[in-house]
Design a protein around this motif. Sequence first.
Motif, PDB file in Angstrom:
ATOM      1  N   LEU A 384       1.886   8.923  -7.354  1.00 18.82           N
ATOM      2  CA  LEU A 384       1.656   7.505  -7.642  1.00 18.82           C
ATOM      3  C   LEU A 384       0.311   7.118  -7.059  1.00 18.82           C
ATOM      4  O   LEU A 384       0.062   7.317  -5.863  1.00 18.82           O
ATOM      5  N   LEU A 385      -0.560   6.598  -7.904  1.00 18.53           N
ATOM      6  CA  LEU A 385      -1.865   6.097  -7.457  1.00 18.53           C
ATOM      7  C   LEU A 385      -1.797   4.579  -7.426  1.00 18.53           C
ATOM      8  O   LEU A 385      -1.586   3.934  -8.455  1.00 18.53           O
ATOM      9  N   TYR A 386      -1.960   4.038  -6.229  1.00 17.39           N
ATOM     10  CA  TYR A 386      -1.941   2.585  -6.028  1.00 17.39           C
ATOM     11  C   TYR A 386      -3.381   2.085  -6.033  1.00 17.39           C
ATOM     12  O   TYR A 386      -4.249   2.647  -5.349  1.00 17.39           O
ATOM     13  N   ALA A 387      -3.648   1.050  -6.818  1.00 17.89           N
ATOM     14  CA  ALA A 387      -5.006   0.529  -6.951  1.00 17.89           C
ATOM     15  C   ALA A 387      -4.994  -0.990  -6.962  1.00 17.89           C
ATOM     16  O   ALA A 387      -4.068  -1.608  -7.491  1.00 17.89           O
ATOM     17  N   THR A 388      -6.020  -1.582  -6.364  1.00 15.63           N
ATOM     18  CA  THR A 388      -6.244  -3.024  -6.496  1.00 15.63           C
ATOM     19  C   THR A 388      -7.743  -3.265  -6.620  1.00 15.63           C
ATOM     20  O   THR A 388      -8.559  -2.414  -6.247  1.00 15.63           O
ATOM     21  N   CYS A 389      -8.097  -4.447  -7.107  1.00 14.90           N
ATOM     22  CA  CYS A 389      -9.500  -4.884  -7.072  1.00 14.90           C
ATOM     23  C   CYS A 389      -9.645  -5.956  -5.993  1.00 14.90           C
ATOM     24  O   CYS A 389     -10.260  -6.996  -6.198  1.00 14.90           O
ATOM     25  N   SER A 390      -9.055  -5.672  -4.844  1.00 14.64           N
ATOM     26  CA  SER A 390      -9.049  -6.604  -3.714  1.00 14.64           C
ATOM     27  C   SER A 390      -9.862  -6.036  -2.556  1.00 14.64           C
ATOM     28  O   SER A 390     -10.008  -4.822  -2.411  1.00 14.64           O
ATOM     29  N   LEU A 391     -10.347  -6.938  -1.703  1.00 14.43           N
ATOM     30  CA  LEU A 391     -11.027  -6.553  -0.469  1.00 14.43           C
ATOM     31  C   LEU A 391     -10.163  -6.826   0.756  1.00 14.43           C
ATOM     32  O   LEU A 391     -10.604  -6.562   1.885  1.00 14.43           O
ATOM     33  N   LEU A 392      -8.960  -7.346   0.561  1.00 13.35           N
ATOM     34  CA  LEU A 392      -8.134  -7.793   1.674  1.00 13.35           C
ATOM     35  C   LEU A 392      -7.191  -6.688   2.127  1.00 13.35           C
ATOM     36  O   LEU A 392      -6.438  -6.124   1.330  1.00 13.35           O
ATOM     37  N   ALA A 393      -7.196  -6.393   3.431  1.00 12.67           N
ATOM     38  CA  ALA A 393      -6.407  -5.288   3.978  1.00 12.67           C
ATOM     39  C   ALA A 393      -4.911  -5.486   3.747  1.00 12.67           C
ATOM     40  O   ALA A 393      -4.178  -4.512   3.568  1.00 12.67           O
ATOM     41  N   GLU A 394      -4.437  -6.733   3.740  1.00 16.96           N
ATOM     42  CA  GLU A 394      -3.006  -6.983   3.531  1.00 16.96           C
ATOM     43  C   GLU A 394      -2.527  -6.414   2.197  1.00 16.96           C
ATOM     44  O   GLU A 394      -1.380  -5.974   2.071  1.00 16.96           O
ATOM     45  N   GLU A 395      -3.408  -6.442   1.209  1.00 15.86           N
ATOM     46  CA  GLU A 395      -3.042  -5.959  -0.122  1.00 15.86           C
ATOM     47  C   GLU A 395      -3.301  -4.460  -0.278  1.00 15.86           C
ATOM     48  O   GLU A 395      -2.840  -3.866  -1.257  1.00 15.86           O
ATOM     49  N   ASN A 396      -4.013  -3.886   0.654  1.00 16.63           N
ATOM     50  CA  ASN A 396      -4.492  -2.517   0.505  1.00 16.63           C
ATOM     51  C   ASN A 396      -3.931  -1.586   1.577  1.00 16.63           C
ATOM     52  O   ASN A 396      -2.798  -1.151   1.481  1.00 16.63           O
ATOM     53  N   SER A 397      -4.708  -1.300   2.595  1.00 22.52           N
ATOM     54  CA  SER A 397      -4.265  -0.317   3.588  1.00 22.52           C
ATOM     55  C   SER A 397      -2.995  -0.760   4.303  1.00 22.52           C
ATOM     56  O   SER A 397      -2.093   0.060   4.557  1.00 22.52           O
ATOM     57  N   GLN A 398      -2.885  -2.035   4.627  1.00 22.67           N
ATOM     58  CA  GLN A 398      -1.670  -2.512   5.299  1.00 22.67           C
ATOM     59  C   GLN A 398      -0.459  -2.412   4.375  1.00 22.67           C
ATOM     60  O   GLN A 398       0.650  -2.110   4.823  1.00 22.67           O
ATOM     61  N   GLN A 399      -0.671  -2.670   3.097  1.00 24.47           N
ATOM     62  CA  GLN A 399       0.422  -2.552   2.129  1.00 24.47           C
ATOM     63  C   GLN A 399       0.943  -1.107   2.080  1.00 24.47           C
ATOM     64  O   GLN A 399       2.163  -0.869   2.072  1.00 24.47           O
ATOM     65  N   ILE A 400       0.037  -0.153   2.051  1.00 18.93           N
ATOM     66  CA  ILE A 400       0.434   1.252   1.965  1.00 18.93           C
ATOM     67  C   ILE A 400       1.069   1.723   3.278  1.00 18.93           C
ATOM     68  O   ILE A 400       2.033   2.502   3.268  1.00 18.93           O
ATOM     69  N   LYS A 401       0.549   1.279   4.410  1.00 20.97           N
ATOM     70  CA  LYS A 401       1.173   1.622   5.689  1.00 20.97           C
ATOM     71  C   LYS A 401       2.621   1.144   5.719  1.00 20.97           C
ATOM     72  O   LYS A 401       3.525   1.879   6.150  1.00 20.97           O
ATOM     73  N   SER A 402       2.864  -0.067   5.269  1.00 25.51           N
ATOM     74  CA  SER A 402       4.231  -0.598   5.235  1.00 25.51           C
ATOM     75  C   SER A 402       5.105   0.212   4.285  1.00 25.51           C
ATOM     76  O   SER A 402       6.274   0.491   4.579  1.00 25.51           O
ATOM     77  N   PHE A 403       4.538   0.589   3.143  1.00 29.58           N
ATOM     78  CA  PHE A 403       5.288   1.386   2.169  1.00 29.58           C
ATOM     79  C   PHE A 403       5.700   2.731   2.770  1.00 29.58           C
ATOM     80  O   PHE A 403       6.843   3.182   2.611  1.00 29.58           O
ATOM     81  N   LEU A 404       4.781   3.394   3.454  1.00 28.27           N
ATOM     82  CA  LEU A 404       5.072   4.692   4.055  1.00 28.27           C
ATOM     83  C   LEU A 404       6.160   4.578   5.123  1.00 28.27           C
ATOM     84  O   LEU A 404       6.976   5.498   5.306  1.00 28.27           O
ATOM     85  N   GLN A 405       6.191   3.458   5.810  1.00 34.13           N
ATOM     86  CA  GLN A 405       7.242   3.242   6.807  1.00 34.13           C
ATOM     87  C   GLN A 405       8.601   3.057   6.149  1.00 34.13           C
ATOM     88  O   GLN A 405       9.629   3.467   6.709  1.00 34.13           O
ATOM     89  N   ARG A 406       8.622   2.474   4.958  1.00 33.28           N
ATOM     90  CA  ARG A 406       9.893   2.221   4.260  1.00 33.28           C
ATOM     91  C   ARG A 406      10.424   3.457   3.548  1.00 33.28           C
ATOM     92  O   ARG A 406      11.615   3.549   3.287  1.00 33.28           O
TER      93      ARG A 406
END
Length: 448
Positions: A384-406
């Motif tokens: 699964l490739l997750y992509a956004t056109c965002s600069l905000l960490a909440e939508e990007n690296s933080q989102q993926i960190k939370s996903f990996l924890q779940r």
Amino acid sequence: MKTKTKIGALSTRALSATLILQVLDQGKSLSALIPEVQHQVKAQDLPLLQEISFGVCRVLPRLERIIARLLDKPLKGKTRIIHCLLLIGLYQLLYTRVPPHAAVDEAVNAARELKAENFRALINAVLRRFLREQENILAETDKHWQTLHPEWLVNRLKKTYPNWRDIIEANNQKPPMWIRINPCYASAQDYRRLLATEKQIEACTAENPQALRLLQPTAVHNLPNFEQGWLSVQDLHAQWSAILLEAQNDELILDACAAPGGKTTHILELAPQAKVVALDIEAGRLKRVAENLQRMRQQAIMICADAATPDQWLPEVRRQLQNQQSAVLFDRILLDAPCSATGVIRRHPDIKWLRQEKDIAPLVQLQSRILDALWEKLKPKGVLLYATCSLLAEENSQQIKSFLQRHSNARLLPLPFKQTEDAVGIQFLPTTLGGDGFYYAKLTKLAS
């Protein structure tokens, strides 16, 4: 004062004023509004409509400051359309080559078209006063550096990026024009030579093997073999999505949130025998996917549905695949998630005034729901490739960190870029002659 009239009867400036009013007062997007009215302007006038509408949104705070100095009191209520005509008049005076007298006259005449005859004298007086006092007015309004961004976004960029000023400056430029060359027909170098010999259009290559940047943007009908599917218009950093996905022939691929189709067609360029499902929640935007597929001579299964509820639309996928199995699982999923779009502001400057800080948390929750839902439909060992056109960490690296924890069965895969050891995905930033702001993270599902 009556401000409504038949849109088709309006000049480019009057029509642009109605669009800008809908952006500022109704929160509507130019990307949605312009396609609805573009058939009502002459083909040669469409670039001007886009230039004025997007341009005003790009430099809006500067124009607003100037108007505040020129008017004794703000124009409110029904007179807001006059305010928009003043924005257009000032934009043309400051940022275009339209002769000053013509820019003033066009704004004045547009007021008549909008049934605002009584305000023609006001528009004329305000714009002519600006021309007389321009030096002093600009010295005052431009005394301090203007970000031309909402304060909440500037504060977030400051907290995350040491080079936040460079990001702001890149956002405030007109975007470069990137094209993606279809390798089924030509290499980027071959097409570059074709542009130079046939059209005298100069282009330069990039690290992305299919990308070319035109030194001067041009209409697509000027590009050789565009209608024959030789190329697509797509930002440099957006082009990494299909490359990083690494789809293979005969695999079942989901392109979630697929519109307008650039990613779908790119996947099929790289894996022509793949079975691709193009999913989008908006029927109107899905129509753009169909148009792009037709132009590229490609086929995909198109589904109009919510990516967060796959159990509702997978039966239709199974039917179209003629799959007799009880479950449909994907080999690869490209999730270009709904996001703040803060990485593509230079391409869509109205985002600065449409997006609010309160919008971010609901977007993060939506991304999380879609990620969890689609993860369940990915095969073991799938990607699964997750992509956004965002600069905000909440939508990007933080989102993926939370996903990996779940999800204990998810692992982060490396990407072919220079990164620190603890990096979670890759964050591209907008640069003046480079790509837009994009984020990618690549995940695989463990077999057990």
